[in-house]
Design an enzyme around this catalytic site. Structure first.
Site, PDB file in Angstrom:
ATOM      1  N   ASP A 164       0.811  -1.215   0.000  1.00  0.00           N
ATOM      2  CA  ASP A 164       0.000   0.000   0.000  1.00  0.00           C
ATOM      3  C   ASP A 164       0.843   1.261   0.000  1.00  0.00           C
ATOM      4  OD1 ASP A 164      -2.151  -1.620  -0.011  1.00  0.00           O
ATOM      5  OD2 ASP A 164      -3.052  -0.893   1.831  1.00  0.00           O
ATOM      6  N   LYS A 210      -4.004  -5.977   3.169  1.00  0.00           N
ATOM      7  CA  LYS A 210      -5.118  -6.827   2.709  1.00  0.00           C
ATOM      8  C   LYS A 210      -4.752  -8.290   2.716  1.00  0.00           C
ATOM      9  CE  LYS A 210      -4.966  -3.612   1.299  1.00  0.00           C
ATOM     10  NZ  LYS A 210      -4.254  -2.697   2.193  1.00  0.00           N
ATOM     11  N   SER A 238      -4.913   5.056   5.515  1.00  0.00           N
ATOM     12  CA  SER A 238      -3.837   4.174   5.943  1.00  0.00           C
ATOM     13  C   SER A 238      -3.845   4.080   7.459  1.00  0.00           C
ATOM     14  CB  SER A 238      -2.498   4.743   5.475  1.00  0.00           C
ATOM     15  OG  SER A 238      -1.427   4.143   6.165  1.00  0.00           O
TER      16      SER A 238
END
Length: 563
Positions: free
Chosen positions: A78, A121, A475
């Site tokens: 990410d 994830k 985030s």
């Protein structure tokens, strides 16, 4: 054994022939087959070394009388995907990972599994897939990264690097200082060192009883971590070789309603990432657990926030939590408040939750606070409701800087990049509520994390002067008055899509309120005139995702029954 379906009897002669091609011999066909689900990928700092981790685990599985079969899932970093359209693929990757686990484990009828996740994830995706398979499963993550230090000895991490960009934009940091942070914020392999999404999920796996103690806090690339891998491999073999234990330790026998509620309670105590709400709702659905957003506030009222970790407290990182007693010490201290905060429940070790933590103690009360000295009497996450979030919105209360109740004027942006340009261009002033919409699961599509806007706000000195609301998500490194997951989202006609610059938005975290001060008549008029923006897409996968995905209040999961 479940694997007998692919390895026993004369009709399985071709199957055994194929297994022999991979190196199996006669004796192996009487042993349990263990899936080793690895998320090794070279581009992610928390994963580039996981090939070495799987070698250790497979070695230990073989030494304990079982046969390991390693397979891989994909992964998205990410931090690297942040701030451009690559982030659109981040949340959708969770579904690919879940599907891949289900596919490999069920196609080959493997008896049990060790899953090796670490970041973002990948952790929830593996859990979701494993729940569909429902065989004994132990999760053992790669482990957290060490914290970094600047040349003057200040502890730093990835959040520091993102916020440094805002300071540099504001002229408060030199090129040399920025480079110092760039070169030292991420000093080694591992999941980024604060209580960001990866480490939040890695600690919650301990709370749910599906990972061994230390999973969330023992540093990556250490001898202590290697012993955790070996211990996990020995335990999965012990279970898989016993028919009674295989039945007892099926994943859904452990990850049940009690486990989900325990996870949220520990999340509250440790001030985890707001992303945990999205992922735990999805996990609860796979576990067939009836858990709704409003349940989170009920849990929060009973849980004291006793551990504050970066980004909420820049001086504390995961290695400090480990030294101070780990997740077990947090859980043990939580129980002293009473109120049946933790549900006793089976864990993968064979102990119940309360048995597992009975001897845990805090070794440093400056890092893990006692119940008499909490950061807050309520948990570190809250769900807000109102005419602007009829199905809920999420805020990480542990990261709030400034007032917990405020009223401000809306400055609206139709997407993250437009917001970044507007923040840098000076459109956001003290007293504003920044609105970023069309970033939800359907509107994005993909509900990209938005660390860049929040970091710019912090770096430009506006962290305690403005709030930010979005139908997207943040985030785990985000801090400030940042409210995400606003549902319904703009793309499905939610109120956030109807807002205009100058609208008066009211936020009261302690009263769980997020609303816009408009009359019912004005709202009705705007709804009648409203057509949601539908972005043009080139990606076939994102088109599929947009057609099937639910909003954040439903965990951003894909619809499976369409007719």
């Amino acid at each position: 054994m479940r694997s007998d379906e692919v390895k026993k009897g004369h009709q399985r002669t071709p199957h055994r022939s194929l297994f022999r091609a991979t190196g199996l011999v006669d004796a192996d066909f009487d042993k349990p087959f263990i899936g080793v689900a690895n998320s090794y990928i070279e581009i992610i700092p928390g994963h580039f070394f996981l090939d070495r981790v799987s070698r250790v685990i497979k070695e230990e599985i073989k030494a304990n009388g079982c046969v390991p079969f390693e397979f891989n899932t994909i992964g998205v970093d990410d931090g690297i995907a942040m701030g451009h359209d690559g982030m659109l693929f981040s949340l959708p990757s969770r579904e690919i990972i879940a599907n891949s686990i289900e596919t490999v484990m069920n196609a080959h009828k493997l008896d049990a599994m060790i899953a090796i996740p670490n970041c973002d994830k990948i952790v929830p995706g593996m859990i979701m897939g494993a729940l569909r398979v429902d065989v004994p499963t132990i999760f053992v993550s790669g482990g957290p990264m060490k914290k970094g230090y600047t040349k003057d000895g200040t502890p730093i991490d990835l959040a520091t690097a993102f916020e440094a960009v805002g300071k540099h934009e504001a002229g408060e940091m030199t090129d040399e200082e920025l480079n110092d942070i760039e070169c030292n914020a991420c000093p080694s392999g591992g999941s980024c060192s604060g209580m960001f999404t990866a480490n939040s999920m890695n600690t919650l796996m301990e709370a749910m009883g599906i990972a061994l103690p230390g999973n969330g806090t023992i540093l990556a690339l250490t001898k202590e971590r290697e012993e955790l891998y070996r211990k996990a491999a020995r335990r999965i073999c012990e279970i898989a070789k016993s028919e009674a234990k295989t039945k007892k330790f099926k994943l859904k026998n452990i990850l049940n309603e009690n486990a989900v509620r325990n996870a949220f309670a520990v999340d509250m105590a440790m001030g985890g990432s707001s992303n945990t709400v999205l992922h735990m709702l999805a996990i609860a659905k796979e576990a067939n657990v009836n858990f709704n957003l409003e349940d989170i506030n009920h849990i929060s009222k009973k849980v004291s926030h006793i551990a504050k970790i970066s980004p909420s407290l820049s001086t504390v990182h995961m290695e400090d939590i480990n030294t101070a007693g780990g997740v077990n010490a947090v859980m043990k201290e939580m129980t002293k408040r009473g109120d049946n905060i933790l549900n006793d429940n089976l864990t993968i070790t064979g102990e119940t939750v309360l048995e597992k933590i009975k001897d845990a103690t805090i070794k440093d009360t400056s890092v893990i606070h006692t119940i008499e000295n909490p950061y807050s009497e309520v948990g570190g996450l809250a769900i807000l409701y109102g005419n602007l979030a009829e199905e809920g919105a999420v805020i990480k209360t542990a990261g709030i800087i400034g007032d917990r109740a405020l009223t401000g004027t809306a400055v609206c942006f139709d997407g993250q990049q437009e917001a970044i340009d507007g923040i840098i261009g000076g459109k956001v002033k003290a007293g504003n509520v920044v609105v970023i919409r069309y970033e939800g699961p359907k509107g994005g599509p993909g509900m990209q994390e938005m660390l860049a806007p929040t970091s710019l706000i912090m770096g430009m000195g506006l962290g305690d002067k403005v709030a930010l609301i979005t139908d997207g998500r943040f985030s785990g490194a985000t801090r400030g008055a940042s409210i995400g997951h606003v549902s319904p989202e703009a793309a499905e006609g939610g109120m956030i899509g109807l807002l205009k610059d100058g609208d008066e938005i009211h936020i009261d975290v302690d009263k769980y309120i997020l609303s816009v001060n408009l009359s019912d008549e004005e709202i009705a008029k705007r709804k009648a005139e409203f057509t949601p923006i539908k972005k043009e897409l080139k990606s076939s996968w994102l088109k599929q995702y947009r057609a099937l995905v639910t909003n954040a209040s439903n965990g951003g999961v894909l619809k499976t029954d369409l007719f």
